[in-house]
Enzyme design. Sequence first.
Site, PDB file in Angstrom:
ATOM      1  N   ASP A 124     -14.563 -29.677  24.898  1.00  0.00           N
ATOM      2  CA  ASP A 124     -14.404 -29.373  23.483  1.00  0.00           C
ATOM      3  C   ASP A 124     -15.756 -28.884  22.955  1.00  0.00           C
ATOM      4  O   ASP A 124     -16.666 -29.682  22.730  1.00  0.00           O
ATOM      5  CB  ASP A 124     -13.934 -30.637  22.750  1.00  0.00           C
ATOM      6  N   LYS A 172     -16.684 -22.608  12.586  1.00  0.00           N
ATOM      7  CA  LYS A 172     -17.937 -23.370  12.725  1.00  0.00           C
ATOM      8  C   LYS A 172     -19.050 -22.470  13.278  1.00  0.00           C
ATOM      9  O   LYS A 172     -20.208 -22.848  13.312  1.00  0.00           O
ATOM     10  CB  LYS A 172     -17.722 -24.568  13.647  1.00  0.00           C
ATOM     11  N   HIS A 229     -13.715 -36.290  18.884  1.00  0.00           N
ATOM     12  CA  HIS A 229     -13.060 -35.950  17.615  1.00  0.00           C
ATOM     13  C   HIS A 229     -11.560 -36.233  17.790  1.00  0.00           C
ATOM     14  O   HIS A 229     -11.031 -36.140  18.904  1.00  0.00           O
ATOM     15  CB  HIS A 229     -13.288 -34.446  17.361  1.00  0.00           C
ATOM     16  N   GLN A 289     -18.399 -28.015  18.327  1.00  0.00           N
ATOM     17  CA  GLN A 289     -19.737 -28.142  17.718  1.00  0.00           C
ATOM     18  C   GLN A 289     -20.814 -27.464  18.553  1.00  0.00           C
ATOM     19  O   GLN A 289     -21.867 -27.105  18.030  1.00  0.00           O
ATOM     20  CB  GLN A 289     -20.103 -29.627  17.541  1.00  0.00           C
ATOM     21  N   CYS A 324     -13.368 -37.689  11.387  1.00  0.00           N
ATOM     22  CA  CYS A 324     -12.302 -37.529  12.395  1.00  0.00           C
ATOM     23  C   CYS A 324     -12.758 -38.113  13.737  1.00  0.00           C
ATOM     24  O   CYS A 324     -12.475 -37.541  14.791  1.00  0.00           O
ATOM     25  CB  CYS A 324     -11.892 -36.071  12.570  1.00  0.00           C
TER      26      CYS A 324
END
Length: 420
Positions: free
Chosen positions: A214, A240, A137, A217, A378
């Site tokens: 990261d 999220k 991302h 998600q 993104c």
Amino acid sequence: MTPAAVAPLIGRSSPPFDLDRIRADFPILGRRIRGKPLVYLDNAATSQKPQSVIDAVTRFYTAENANIHRGVHYLSERATAAYDLVREEVARFINAPSSRQVIFTKGATEGINLVAQSYGRPQLKPGDDIVITAMEHHSNIVPWQLLCEQTGAALQAAPFNDHGELDVAALERLLTPRTKLVALVHLSNALGTINPVKTIVALAHERGIPVLVDGAQAAPHLPVDVQDLDCDFYVFSGHKLFGPTGVGVLYGREALLEQMPPYQGGGDMIATVSLQRSTYAPLPAKFEAGTPMIAQVAGLGAALKYVESVGLGNIGAWERELLAYATDCILDMKGVRIIGTAEHKASVLGFVMNEVHPHDIGTILDNEGIAIRAGHHCAQPVMERFGVPATARASFAFYNTLDEVDALIAGLATVKKMFG
Ligand SMILES: Cc1ncc(COP(=O)(O)O)c(C=O)c1O
């Protein structure tokens, strides 16, 4: 019910929880959009909130609002205790060894920027490398590019194959004595790929290189155990994960957090201040300058409780069903190509349709009350790798139903007819 209405239900699997009850917990899912029941398939952008999260934020402002760590009065003490308790709950949620290693940020993006500026900037120099992947991302690309501009270090990106699977051997070849940090996504928002994070951490650690993951998600869909992954930093966003916007988490290895200078200066992050110099508070306050997102943290606490009550194992099981069913249906449609076909993937279904721009797909589906995302997500380097300007993306959460997948597929059939 007509036989036709009954037929598709035969043999359909059902979730390991009461889906009707779950859906009733999310007030927005009862809305109608453009006269149709909302079909919300944009969960990778942000997820919807259960009533318990909405209530936690409302309760805070209605009955508990006070600033934290600075008052001796009842409300301030209560707000401080509640804020600190959520830190403990986050530590438990990701199996951090200690809540001192849990820093509240405003989201995954801020967590990555914090590590870039506080960990990277003091030590990187020309000749050093940061290794990422080509499926990141933008928030796990641009902070490193800024850092490279500031320090003269270089950014290297490991490629992925036509399925959207990371080329681990190529990543390993990028790990050299010049490499000072690896930063990679756990679950790709554009492809749905689940990366072999544990393997990559081991490869990096063999060479003494720290790894940032990261998890923006991953955290809503997979159990995350930072000690098992053995990563050095892990970031995610509350919104999220069925929590409020404006709050996220940075987990860090304690020895690294201890050696890092503060990211921002201000109230709450100091031990002493004089006009000549200041000393800093111990972890985690050192990284939380100013009044933090107190109400949002209360909401995040409620979100974690909700997710844990459903169980990430159950969530993952049902989302796999949704993804498998939607994938099968799309594979049956002529002229539709799935972007991201990794063997290990979760919750994200990106696709393109012959001759139809993803924005047109998104607009036509919107007319049916179906919310998907259309664009580059993104992740422009991912689009470039597949030679497409954009994709349409349906992304699932545990409150989605197979009927909603059917609505998506029916909507796509309408798109095909209109452009036929
Ligand atoms: C993989 C990934 N990383 C980072 C982010 C950034 O998250 P936020 O905007 O909440 O900081 C996103 C948001 O979509 C994402 O999907």
